[in-house]
Motif scaffolding. Structure first.
Motif, mmCIF file in Angstrom:
data_model
loop_
_atom_site.group_PDB
_atom_site.id
_atom_site.type_symbol
_atom_site.label_atom_id
_atom_site.label_comp_id
_atom_site.label_asym_id
_atom_site.label_seq_id
_atom_site.Cartn_x
_atom_site.Cartn_y
_atom_site.Cartn_z
ATOM 1 N N LYS A 183 2.821 -19.288 10.949
ATOM 2 C CA LYS A 183 3.883 -19.453 9.959
ATOM 3 C C LYS A 183 3.462 -19.029 8.560
ATOM 4 N N TYR A 184 2.223 -19.350 8.165
ATOM 5 C CA TYR A 184 1.818 -19.144 6.777
ATOM 6 C C TYR A 184 0.750 -18.063 6.583
ATOM 7 N N THR A 185 -0.252 -18.074 7.456
ATOM 8 C CA THR A 185 -1.451 -17.293 7.158
ATOM 9 C C THR A 185 -1.327 -15.820 7.527
ATOM 10 N N PHE A 186 -0.910 -15.541 8.736
ATOM 11 C CA PHE A 186 -0.814 -14.142 9.149
ATOM 12 C C PHE A 186 0.183 -13.351 8.296
ATOM 13 N N PRO A 187 1.364 -13.897 7.977
ATOM 14 C CA PRO A 187 2.264 -13.138 7.099
ATOM 15 C C PRO A 187 1.646 -12.836 5.734
ATOM 16 N N LEU A 188 0.932 -13.802 5.171
ATOM 17 C CA LEU A 188 0.283 -13.553 3.886
ATOM 18 C C LEU A 188 -0.783 -12.477 4.008
ATOM 19 N N GLU A 189 -1.636 -12.588 5.025
ATOM 20 C CA GLU A 189 -2.746 -11.643 5.149
ATOM 21 C C GLU A 189 -2.248 -10.216 5.348
ATOM 22 N N GLN A 190 -1.093 -10.038 5.997
ATOM 23 C CA GLN A 190 -0.555 -8.695 6.169
ATOM 24 C C GLN A 190 -0.236 -8.051 4.828
ATOM 25 N N SER A 191 0.047 -8.858 3.811
ATOM 26 C CA SER A 191 0.354 -8.325 2.478
ATOM 27 C C SER A 191 -0.803 -7.530 1.893
ATOM 28 N N PHE A 192 -2.023 -7.757 2.434
ATOM 29 C CA PHE A 192 -3.202 -7.091 1.891
ATOM 30 C C PHE A 192 -3.389 -5.685 2.457
ATOM 31 N N SER A 193 -2.350 -5.200 3.160
ATOM 32 C CA SER A 193 -2.310 -3.765 3.469
ATOM 33 C C SER A 193 -2.104 -2.988 2.172
ATOM 34 N N SER A 194 -1.667 -3.709 1.143
ATOM 35 C CA SER A 194 -1.441 -3.127 -0.184
ATOM 36 C C SER A 194 -2.611 -3.451 -1.108
ATOM 37 N N ILE A 195 -3.277 -2.427 -1.605
ATOM 38 C CA ILE A 195 -4.349 -2.630 -2.577
ATOM 39 C C ILE A 195 -3.788 -3.271 -3.850
ATOM 40 N N GLU A 196 -2.565 -2.921 -4.188
ATOM 41 C CA GLU A 196 -1.952 -3.493 -5.386
ATOM 42 C C GLU A 196 -1.835 -5.005 -5.266
ATOM 43 N N PHE A 197 -1.482 -5.480 -4.075
ATOM 44 C CA PHE A 197 -1.398 -6.924 -3.887
ATOM 45 C C PHE A 197 -2.789 -7.546 -3.911
ATOM 46 N N ALA A 198 -3.738 -6.890 -3.268
ATOM 47 C CA ALA A 198 -5.120 -7.393 -3.264
ATOM 48 C C ALA A 198 -5.651 -7.521 -4.692
ATOM 49 N N ALA A 199 -5.276 -6.576 -5.545
ATOM 50 C CA ALA A 199 -5.761 -6.577 -6.928
ATOM 51 C C ALA A 199 -5.203 -7.745 -7.731
ATOM 52 N N LYS A 200 -4.127 -8.348 -7.249
ATOM 53 C CA LYS A 200 -3.570 -9.515 -7.927
ATOM 54 C C LYS A 200 -4.273 -10.810 -7.504
ATOM 55 N N VAL A 201 -4.928 -10.784 -6.347
ATOM 56 C CA VAL A 201 -5.498 -12.014 -5.786
ATOM 57 C C VAL A 201 -7.022 -12.046 -5.849
ATOM 58 N N TYR A 202 -7.682 -10.995 -5.361
ATOM 59 C CA TYR A 202 -9.134 -11.047 -5.188
ATOM 60 C C TYR A 202 -9.911 -11.269 -6.490
ATOM 61 N N PRO A 203 -9.634 -10.532 -7.574
ATOM 62 C CA PRO A 203 -10.413 -10.773 -8.789
ATOM 63 C C PRO A 203 -10.258 -12.198 -9.311
ATOM 64 N N ARG A 204 -9.058 -12.728 -9.209
ATOM 65 C CA ARG A 204 -8.804 -14.074 -9.698
ATOM 66 C C ARG A 204 -9.568 -15.102 -8.862
ATOM 67 N N PHE A 205 -9.572 -14.903 -7.555
ATOM 68 C CA PHE A 205 -10.248 -15.862 -6.675
ATOM 69 C C PHE A 205 -11.762 -15.849 -6.901
ATOM 70 N N VAL A 206 -12.341 -14.663 -6.952
ATOM 71 C CA VAL A 206 -13.785 -14.560 -7.166
ATOM 72 C C VAL A 206 -14.174 -15.187 -8.496
ATOM 73 N N SER A 207 -13.377 -14.923 -9.522
ATOM 74 C CA SER A 207 -13.634 -15.503 -10.838
ATOM 75 C C SER A 207 -13.577 -17.023 -10.799
ATOM 76 N N HIS A 208 -12.592 -17.564 -10.082
ATOM 77 C CA HIS A 208 -12.471 -19.012 -9.971
ATOM 78 C C HIS A 208 -13.655 -19.624 -9.237
ATOM 79 N N LEU A 209 -14.107 -18.962 -8.182
ATOM 80 C CA LEU A 209 -15.274 -19.486 -7.457
ATOM 81 C C LEU A 209 -16.491 -19.550 -8.370
ATOM 82 N N LEU A 210 -16.735 -18.478 -9.089
ATOM 83 C CA LEU A 210 -17.867 -18.477 -10.020
ATOM 84 C C LEU A 210 -17.706 -19.564 -11.072
#
Length: 444
Positions: A102-129
């Motif tokens: 219901k939640y995870t697979f639909p979201l992960e498919q969105s990462f076929s788009s680099i543009e979408f990945a660019a909205k999430v990955y830098p923010r997440f890595v920064s938050h972890l650090l």
């Protein structure tokens, strides 16, 4: 002290073993230009410090900690899903398999788009650090290009990371599935890309990532084992998280003894393998994990949120199995290992109350799991995890009195009590500096 480029004086806290938390007062720690710890002294008096500083090279940095400040090793998150950060804090109403659909697979498919990945990955890595995670073991998605982008993001941040392109070629939605041959070819390309990206710096590494046995054919698992062996890289997957998952695996592999043996049959278990969860392991499965020297990433927040069960970490440790901690975003709602430590404490107390013959995890054990335990899982125990001379300086500078701190200090407190308060009450406001290999990568 010409080789010392950073010198830190004050309280130094790290784990020497599961039951030994070492608190060094008036400690003096030296770091060279390559980010390695070259000296660690205890009980250095102020008078002696003055003469040491006179010998310090002009271009060296000296940090003198205040009374309640301390340094400790950076946290190691041994299991997290980077794309799922966009879902963190939502979708906690379903158990694992339904939650994925219901939640995870639909979201992960969105990462076929680099543009979408660019909205999430830098923010997440920064938050972890920002929350003190100096090393993270990441799942990406099935998409080659956005998985490469995650590796680039981690490298650019200065964090130490293990990046996995996820593999799934069956029992997955039509919109989020791979052809087996494509999955193998893309994984081979991804592994080579990340190895070249790191260029011998030993910060960012690839990790072969079959999602779990349910979504991977036998052909795919065997091919992934071959890739891991060929390039001598680690492996990660999920194991024994949920009873419905275990039953499904049993139906898929009726001729194989148990879930753990499925991975072993396909040559995916070795000393570089990290299996997340391990909530419902049998005695035979624990014996096999011990024989193969496989590590378990304990993700208590996720186990409770998805109603998967409560992992008996004490049993795993007693059986000699390596254990670290994971946030498991977004099954777990928090991005900080501090939360994983607290949830691990709670889970162990539940086990203790339920079984009556188990003891809950103590402070020293929680700190070990978050640092040295994680280092053992990623096979970097000789490089990170504590402040032994010769290791890399992956560290956090903690200020319990920082502005807005959730910690109050009273006359009855000493540094041991204040450290415990940070573990159970502190947050990112108390993390003043974050260092990876001697380099400041985050902080206030």
């Amino acid at each position: 002290m010409s080789s010392v480029k950073q010198l830190i004086y004050g309280t130094i806290i790290h784990s020497l073993s599961l039951d030994k938390l070492h608190i060094i007062k008036n400690g003096l720690l030296g770091v060279d230009g390559n980010g390695k710890i070259v000296s660690l002294q205890e009980d250095v008096e102020t008078e002696k410090l003055d003469s040491i500083l006179e010998d310090l090279a002009e271009d060296s940095k000296f940090i003198r900690l205040s009374k309640w400040q301390f340094i400790m090793p950076g946290f190691i998150d041994t299991h997290t899903h980077a794309p799922q950060y966009a879902n963190a804090g939502t979708g906690m109403d379903l158990p694992l398999l339904e939650w994925l659909d219901k939640y995870t697979f639909p979201l992960e498919q969105s990462f076929s788009s680099i543009e979408f990945a660019a909205k999430v990955y830098p923010r997440f890595v920064s938050h972890l650090l920002r929350n003190g995670t100096t090393t993270a073991v990441y799942y990406a998605t099935i998409h080659l290009e956005s998985s490469k982008y995650l590796a680039e993001t981690v490298k650019g941040s200065g964090q130490r990371g293990f990046i996995g392109k996820v593999n799934m070629d069956r029992n997955s939605p039509e919109y989020y599935i791979e052809n087996c041959n494509d999955s193998v070819l893309h994984t081979e390309e991804f592994v080579k890309y990340v190895l070249d990206l790191d260029a011998g710096q030993n910060l960012v590494q690839p990790i072969v990532t079959p999602r779990f046995a349910i979504t991977c054919s036998e052909k795919l698992m065997i091919a992934l084992a071959d890739i891991a062996a060929k390039h001598d890289v680690p492996i990660q997957s999920h194991l024994s998280e949920n009873t419905s998952e275990i039953a499904f695996v049993s139906k898929l592999f009726p001729d194989i003894k148990d879930y753990t043996s499925v991975y072993d049959h396909h040559r995916l278990l070795n000393h570089k393998t990290i299996m997340a969860h391990g909530v419902h392991l049998t005695n035979d499965e624990r014996d096999l994990l011990k024989q193969r020297n496989v590590g378990i990433s304990h993700c208590p927040n996720s186990n409770l949120a998805l109603r998967s069960g409560v992992c008996n970490v004490r049993q795993l440790l007693r059986d000699g199995i390596k254990v670290g901690l994971g946030t498991d975003i977004s099954g777990g709602g928090s991005k900080t290992i501090l939360d994983a430590m607290r949830s691990a404490s709670t889970a162990s107390r539940v086990i203790a109350m339920r079984d009556g013959n188990e003891d809950h995890l103590k402070l020293s054990e929680l700190v070990f799991l978050a640092t040295m335990g994680g280092a053992e899982l990623v096979n970097l125990q000789d490089i990170i995890g504590n402040f032994e001379v010769g290791k890399d300086f992956d560290a956090l500078l903690i200020d319990p009195c920082a502005e807005g701190s959730p910690i109050d200090i009273f006359d009855i407190d000493d540094i041991g009590r204040v450290f415990e308060k940070f573990i159970f009450l502190g947050d990112d406001r108390n993390i003043i500096d974050v260092f990876v290999k001697g380099r400041r990568v985050s902080g206030i």
